[in-house]
Scaffold this motif. Structure first.
Motif, mmCIF file in Angstrom:
data_model
loop_
_atom_site.group_PDB
_atom_site.id
_atom_site.type_symbol
_atom_site.label_atom_id
_atom_site.label_comp_id
_atom_site.label_asym_id
_atom_site.label_seq_id
_atom_site.Cartn_x
_atom_site.Cartn_y
_atom_site.Cartn_z
ATOM 1 N N THR A 18 1.019 -1.165 0.153
ATOM 2 C CA THR A 18 0.096 0.019 -0.174
ATOM 3 C C THR A 18 0.910 1.072 -0.113
ATOM 4 O OG1 THR A 18 -0.104 0.029 2.302
ATOM 5 C CG2 THR A 18 -1.834 -1.225 1.155
ATOM 6 N N VAL A 19 0.292 2.314 -0.597
ATOM 7 C CA VAL A 19 1.336 3.369 -0.686
ATOM 8 C C VAL A 19 0.988 4.409 0.445
ATOM 9 C CG1 VAL A 19 1.298 5.578 -2.051
ATOM 10 C CG2 VAL A 19 0.969 3.493 -3.319
ATOM 11 N N ILE A 20 2.343 4.937 0.922
ATOM 12 C CA ILE A 20 2.160 5.646 2.216
ATOM 13 C C ILE A 20 2.406 7.156 1.621
ATOM 14 C CG2 ILE A 20 3.331 6.552 4.243
ATOM 15 C CD1 ILE A 20 4.493 3.624 4.619
ATOM 16 N N GLY A 21 3.058 7.436 0.723
ATOM 17 C CA GLY A 21 3.158 9.027 0.171
ATOM 18 C C GLY A 21 4.720 9.124 -0.337
ATOM 19 N N GLU A 22 4.669 10.418 -0.763
ATOM 20 C CA GLU A 22 6.075 10.680 -1.375
ATOM 21 C C GLU A 22 7.090 10.931 -0.266
ATOM 22 O OE1 GLU A 22 5.864 15.365 -1.977
ATOM 23 O OE2 GLU A 22 5.107 14.426 -3.138
ATOM 24 N N VAL A 23 8.515 10.633 -0.689
ATOM 25 C CA VAL A 23 9.461 10.728 0.216
ATOM 26 C C VAL A 23 10.550 11.298 -0.511
ATOM 27 C CG1 VAL A 23 8.896 9.172 1.982
ATOM 28 C CG2 VAL A 23 10.218 8.273 0.035
ATOM 29 N N PHE A 24 11.442 12.089 0.125
ATOM 30 C CA PHE A 24 12.709 12.598 -0.854
ATOM 31 C C PHE A 24 14.120 12.700 0.456
ATOM 32 C CE2 PHE A 24 10.760 16.124 1.563
ATOM 33 C CZ PHE A 24 11.824 16.764 1.959
ATOM 34 N N GLY A 25 15.016 12.740 -0.327
ATOM 35 C CA GLY A 25 16.222 13.257 0.233
ATOM 36 C C GLY A 25 16.995 14.480 -0.436
ATOM 37 N N LEU A 26 17.740 15.069 0.074
ATOM 38 C CA LEU A 26 18.234 16.254 -0.786
ATOM 39 C C LEU A 26 19.610 16.562 0.027
ATOM 40 C CD1 LEU A 26 17.833 18.751 -2.528
ATOM 41 C CD2 LEU A 26 16.800 19.927 -0.491
ATOM 42 N N THR A 27 20.537 16.906 -0.900
ATOM 43 C CA THR A 27 21.847 17.524 -0.363
ATOM 44 C C THR A 27 22.525 18.431 -1.373
ATOM 45 O OG1 THR A 27 24.253 16.766 0.414
ATOM 46 C CG2 THR A 27 23.093 15.699 -1.510
ATOM 47 N N THR A 28 23.127 19.497 -0.664
ATOM 48 C CA THR A 28 23.851 20.245 -1.661
ATOM 49 C C THR A 28 25.091 20.401 -1.202
ATOM 50 O OG1 THR A 28 21.598 21.553 -1.587
ATOM 51 C CG2 THR A 28 23.755 22.706 -2.144
ATOM 52 N N GLN A 29 26.191 20.402 -2.344
ATOM 53 C CA GLN A 29 27.478 20.047 -2.046
ATOM 54 C C GLN A 29 28.184 21.478 -2.707
ATOM 55 O OE1 GLN A 29 29.226 17.464 -0.412
ATOM 56 N NE2 GLN A 29 27.145 16.612 0.077
ATOM 57 N N SER A 30 29.282 21.959 -2.138
ATOM 58 C CA SER A 30 30.003 22.995 -2.790
ATOM 59 C C SER A 30 31.421 22.492 -3.048
ATOM 60 C CB SER A 30 30.104 24.156 -1.815
ATOM 61 O OG SER A 30 30.996 23.626 -0.741
ATOM 62 N N LYS A 31 31.884 22.835 -4.118
ATOM 63 C CA LYS A 31 33.397 22.257 -4.666
ATOM 64 C C LYS A 31 34.360 23.148 -3.809
ATOM 65 C CE LYS A 31 31.058 22.152 -9.086
ATOM 66 N NZ LYS A 31 30.873 23.176 -10.369
ATOM 67 N N ASN A 32 35.398 22.349 -3.613
ATOM 68 C CA ASN A 32 36.482 23.029 -2.739
ATOM 69 C C ASN A 32 37.676 23.506 -3.695
ATOM 70 O OD1 ASN A 32 38.454 21.089 -3.476
ATOM 71 N ND2 ASN A 32 37.549 19.893 -1.897
#
Length: 109
Positions: A18-32
């Motif tokens: 059964t479907v629970i709902g939408e999920v996500f994971g997010l990251t932002t990286q910078s270059k050194n």
């Protein structure tokens, strides 16, 4: 706890859900600074910029781990239809999002 199943497919053979709902994971990286210098040199001579490739690979892994955490918080057993999206925020920052649908396995009688 075993790693939660994350799949790009809609169905998981042998596992009705059964479907629970939408999920996500997010990251932002910078270059050194070192990556920027290396990228500048590669821009002159051409070729793969391995430090950037490594950064994007790490970013995708972090995004999927956060997706799993988000799904676990909702009580999910798996995530289906997972996709990635990425974009540049600025010349030196890259954002990666992993998103999908959290599901709970059901038993068929």
């Amino acid at each position: 706890m075993a790693k939660m199943l994350v799949t790009t497919t809609e169905n998981i053979p042998g596992h009705p859900y059964t479907v629970i709902g939408e999920v996500f994971g997010l990251t932002t990286q910078s270059k050194n600074l070192m990556r920027n210098i290396g990228a500048g040199l590669k821009g002159i001579v051409g070729g793969e910029i391995k430090d950037y490739t490594k950064m994007l690979d790490e970013s995708r892994n972090v995004a999927v781990d956060r997706l799993r955490e988000n799904a676990a918080e909702l009580g999910a057993d798996a995530v289906v239809m997972m996709r990635f999206d990425s974009s540049s925020i600025s010349q030196d920052m890259q954002s990666v999002a992993a998103y999908g649908t959290a599901v709970k396995f059901t038993t068929s009688d």
